[in-house]
Design an enzyme around this catalytic site. Structure first.
Site, PDB file in Angstrom:
ATOM      1  N   GLY A  18      22.097 -52.244 101.933  1.00 29.23           N
ATOM      2  CA  GLY A  18      22.747 -53.057 102.952  1.00 29.23           C
ATOM      3  C   GLY A  18      24.262 -52.958 102.889  1.00 29.23           C
ATOM      4  N   ASP A  19      24.804 -52.939 101.669  1.00 25.30           N
ATOM      5  CA  ASP A  19      26.248 -52.778 101.496  1.00 25.30           C
ATOM      6  C   ASP A  19      26.706 -51.439 102.059  1.00 25.30           C
ATOM      7  OD1 ASP A  19      26.025 -55.143  99.964  1.00 25.30           O
ATOM      8  OD2 ASP A  19      25.678 -53.965  98.149  1.00 25.30           O
TER       9      ASP A  19
END
Length: 307
Positions: free
Chosen positions: A251-252
């Site tokens: 997600g980052d």
């Protein structure tokens, strides 16, 4: 400039062994120490994309020094606020034959009011044309409004911000118009206390986040790909084929790809394409993805306009 804030960074001590037997002496096959933290992951992907960023946060003690040494190996630009307490260590135990991963996360340092004020003073240099990515847990003695306070501060100076959080903390930032928010489909459902049974349900509720102030909404859906919802249209990125090795940091990585590309192009569609590639490339890697893997995955992602 892109600034990433990791308020509670860590040294991630990753231990790999065939089987974990509780209560017994276990010996590892191998181990590795990695710089941990969601904002650090964002900076590492930006570095792979050859985009400048400055990593901010609190570091301290002997573990803080070791943490900064680990970052130097990744050639990251940093400007940390030094604190008296030690930077935390997180232990991640990967038992390969059991296909289990056990995590033991440290609480992090206690941050004094003076140390916190030093950090806030750094925010004064952030202004027009900058974007700040805030993500991850908070250290001890730091109020839950910490990220919201920063968003208010930098917005007054004309900077954009991205906050990777969920629940009420996310909703509280929407009136300040974050550049992008990225809930997954389950987090989006929880935000509105409902079930999202169809793709159109997800799009409709993503639009509610736009109505409350977000500029762009990314919704990750694991094996079903991802959605980008803007004020005009909705788009879908397919989930490329590959073996998921590591979901930590995916997600980052998606946020990094979107924000970094948007800073260069102001094109949300291309930013979505690159973000989806970065997220999947990390999922297919043992650690944060390298540029070669990102470029490879990029070729297998298609963006489809839905509405």
């Amino acid at each position: 400039m892109i600034y990433t804030i990791t308020a509670n960074p860590s040294i991630d001590y990753v231990l790999r062994l065939k089987e974990l037997v509780p209560g017994e002496i276990n010996r590892t096959n191998n181990d590795v120490k990695l710089p941990g933290g969601k904002g650090i992951n964002v900076s590492r992907i930006l570095n792979e994309l050859q985009l400048d960023s400055t990593a901010l946060g609190f570091v301290g003690g002997a573990t803080g020094s070791s943490f900064e040494q680990l970052l130097k190996k990744h050639h990251l630009q940093t400007d940390f606020t030094q604190v008296a307490d030690d930077t935390r260590i997180n232990v991640k135990i990967n038992a390969t034959e059991q296909k289990q991963e056990t995590e033991i996360n440290g609480g992090g340092p206690v941050i004094t009011d003076t140390e916190k004020q030093k950090f806030f003073d750094q925010m004064k240099k952030i202004g027009q044309g900058d974007v700040v990515v805030m993500s991850g847990s908070l250290p001890q003695k730091v109020e839950t409004s910490f990220y919201l306070d920063i968003a208010k501060m930098i917005q007054k100076n004309g900077a954009d911000f991205v906050i990777d959080t969920t629940g009420q903390a996310l909703l509280d930032t929407l009136p300040l118009h974050p550049l992008v928010v990225k809930p997954n489909n389950h987090e989006l459902a929880d935000l509105f206390k409902t079930d999202l049974d169809t793709e159109q349900d997800i799009i409709d509720h993503a639009r509610k986040l736009l109505e409350q102030g977000a500029k762009h909404v990314l919704v990750s859906m694991a094996g079903d790909g991802a959605l980008l919802v803007t004020k005009d249209h909705a788009y879908k990125a397919n989930a490329p084929k590959g073996t998921v090795v590591n979901s930590v940091g995916a997600g980052d990585s998606m946020i990094a790809g979107f924000v970094g590309t948007f800073m260069k192009t102001e094109d949300p569609i291309e930013s979505f394409h690159q973000g989806a590639a970065c997220g999947s490339a990390t999922a297919f890697s043992q650690d944060i993805a390298v540029k070669e893997k990102i470029d490879e995955v990029y070729q297998s992602i298609n963006i489809t306009k839905l509405s």
